[in-house]
Design a protein around this motif. Sequence first.
Motif, PDB file in Angstrom:
ATOM      1  N   ALA A 205       1.023  -1.307  -0.060  1.00 56.33           N
ATOM      2  CA  ALA A 205       0.103   0.099   0.094  1.00 56.33           C
ATOM      3  C   ALA A 205       0.779   1.243  -0.004  1.00 56.33           C
ATOM      4  CB  ALA A 205      -0.894   0.008   1.093  1.00 56.33           C
ATOM      5  N   VAL A 206       1.885   1.309   0.657  1.00 63.04           N
ATOM      6  CA  VAL A 206       2.865   2.458   0.886  1.00 63.04           C
ATOM      7  C   VAL A 206       4.374   2.101   0.432  1.00 63.04           C
ATOM      8  CG1 VAL A 206       1.218   3.492   2.510  1.00 63.04           C
ATOM      9  CG2 VAL A 206       3.244   2.177   3.401  1.00 63.04           C
ATOM     10  N   SER A 207       4.988   3.055   0.247  1.00 67.40           N
ATOM     11  CA  SER A 207       6.565   2.653  -0.154  1.00 67.40           C
ATOM     12  C   SER A 207       7.341   3.080   1.159  1.00 67.40           C
ATOM     13  CB  SER A 207       6.908   3.607  -1.257  1.00 67.40           C
ATOM     14  OG  SER A 207       6.873   5.163  -0.906  1.00 67.40           O
ATOM     15  N   LEU A 208       6.712   3.540   2.357  1.00 64.80           N
ATOM     16  CA  LEU A 208       7.585   3.826   3.573  1.00 64.80           C
ATOM     17  C   LEU A 208       8.272   2.698   4.069  1.00 64.80           C
ATOM     18  CD1 LEU A 208       5.195   6.620   5.381  1.00 64.80           C
ATOM     19  CD2 LEU A 208       7.278   6.996   3.980  1.00 64.80           C
ATOM     20  N   PRO A 209       9.503   2.893   4.826  1.00 64.76           N
ATOM     21  CA  PRO A 209       9.911   1.918   5.552  1.00 64.76           C
ATOM     22  C   PRO A 209       9.186   1.460   6.628  1.00 64.76           C
ATOM     23  CG  PRO A 209      11.398   3.587   5.128  1.00 64.76           C
ATOM     24  CD  PRO A 209      10.105   4.104   4.691  1.00 64.76           C
ATOM     25  N   LEU A 210       9.115   0.023   7.106  1.00 64.54           N
ATOM     26  CA  LEU A 210       8.285  -0.483   7.965  1.00 64.54           C
ATOM     27  C   LEU A 210       9.182  -1.007   9.102  1.00 64.54           C
ATOM     28  CD1 LEU A 210       5.970  -2.336   5.701  1.00 64.54           C
ATOM     29  CD2 LEU A 210       5.893   0.307   6.435  1.00 64.54           C
ATOM     30  N   ILE A 211       8.560  -0.764  10.466  1.00 60.85           N
ATOM     31  CA  ILE A 211       9.062  -1.450  11.661  1.00 60.85           C
ATOM     32  C   ILE A 211       7.681  -2.402  11.876  1.00 60.85           C
ATOM     33  CG2 ILE A 211       9.402  -1.498  14.200  1.00 60.85           C
ATOM     34  CD1 ILE A 211      10.265   1.579  13.447  1.00 60.85           C
ATOM     35  N   ALA A 212       7.812  -3.814  12.171  1.00 60.94           N
ATOM     36  CA  ALA A 212       6.984  -4.778  12.537  1.00 60.94           C
ATOM     37  C   ALA A 212       6.940  -4.798  14.247  1.00 60.94           C
ATOM     38  CB  ALA A 212       7.460  -6.148  11.958  1.00 60.94           C
ATOM     39  N   ALA A 213       5.480  -4.943  14.502  1.00 64.34           N
ATOM     40  CA  ALA A 213       5.258  -5.254  16.088  1.00 64.34           C
ATOM     41  C   ALA A 213       4.163  -6.088  16.322  1.00 64.34           C
ATOM     42  CB  ALA A 213       5.069  -3.649  16.602  1.00 64.34           C
ATOM     43  N   GLY A 214       4.109  -6.919  17.300  1.00 59.91           N
ATOM     44  CA  GLY A 214       2.845  -7.389  17.665  1.00 59.91           C
ATOM     45  C   GLY A 214       3.143  -8.944  17.684  1.00 59.91           C
ATOM     46  N   GLY A 215       3.534  -9.408  18.889  1.00 58.44           N
ATOM     47  CA  GLY A 215       3.577 -10.923  19.064  1.00 58.44           C
ATOM     48  C   GLY A 215       4.961 -11.606  18.805  1.00 58.44           C
ATOM     49  N   ILE A 216       5.984 -10.539  18.603  1.00 55.01           N
ATOM     50  CA  ILE A 216       7.334 -10.950  18.160  1.00 55.01           C
ATOM     51  C   ILE A 216       7.949 -11.356  19.307  1.00 55.01           C
ATOM     52  CG2 ILE A 216       9.198 -10.243  17.063  1.00 55.01           C
ATOM     53  CD1 ILE A 216       7.492  -8.335  15.345  1.00 55.01           C
TER      54      ILE A 216
END
Length: 343
Positions: A205-216
């Motif tokens: 959906a977007v080209s921005l860099p991502l940080i993943a969170a949730g249940g890691i």
Amino acid sequence: MSSPLSGLGLTIPLIAAPMAGGPTTPALVTAAARAGGLGLLAGGYRTPQELAGHITAVRAQAVPFGVNLFAPNPVPVDAEAYRRYARSIQAEGDRYDLDLTGGDPVEDDDHWHDKIDLLLADPVALVGFTFGVPDPAVVAALRSAGTVVVQTVTSAEEARIAADAGADLLAVQASAAGGHSGTLTPERVPPPTPVADLVTEVRSAVSLPLIAAGGIATPADVAAVIRAGAMAAMVGTVLLRADESGTSAVHQAALADPDRDRTVVTRAFTGRPARALRNDFTDRYTGEAPAGYPALHHLTSPMRKAAAAAGDPERVNLWAGTGHRHATAEPADRILTRLAEAL
């Protein structure tokens, strides 16, 4: 593409989540940086003066760090529903000689403007926002001050809104996360999309860099979200028992209790969906709690504080993600280093 985090000295792609209400301390943020990651101070529920003190404490350690704020996105409570809920939970307040029914709903903004003023007058490297998306003018002012702006999102639709507001980076939070969901529409509970799948959806959906969170919570979890395209993983629940955390004793004991093997998403404590270890309060009141943040947070706060002081886990918000079994009592740098082992 140059990473917005490239100037912050990360040698492992791990970020210690900002856990409001006590768990995140300056010591935990410092430990995350010294492990090669990054820590974010939790500005939520703190006065501007308290937040300034935490910023000063971490700056004294000469490590990179960031700050997270609750951006206003109020959920006004229906007055009659609020009074009805207050009467219902009064039985819990009675245990601690508290009157929960005598006041009007408190609808504040958590000192929003004063905290933004603080972060513009004395900029930090990174500022994150949760619950709401700030006005683009606020985002632009922070970026002009040299601050990287991170926005928490829980869907591809929210990612587009955050990108339009000017965010540099997105924290993509899956529903498995402990504590409050960062959803922009808190009247609806986000679907249980696995975090790696959610990263893939947002990337489309977007080209921005991502940080993943949730249940890691394991090295395999970290590796999976990096493979899915996240530039870093954000972890919180696995740090709740870390030596440097400020998590209450009753909360830490509940996390270590083998009989507490289930988390639930509930509005019972704050009027906003949040994931917690199941206890008597969630069992009794999840079904009847109205939507209403921050009014329900303020309503139940005296009870929660009294219960924590008394060592009573049944009336405390035991925030925890689905990976809570992996929370261990040891130094934070050891936890974070282990989480990076599969990369």
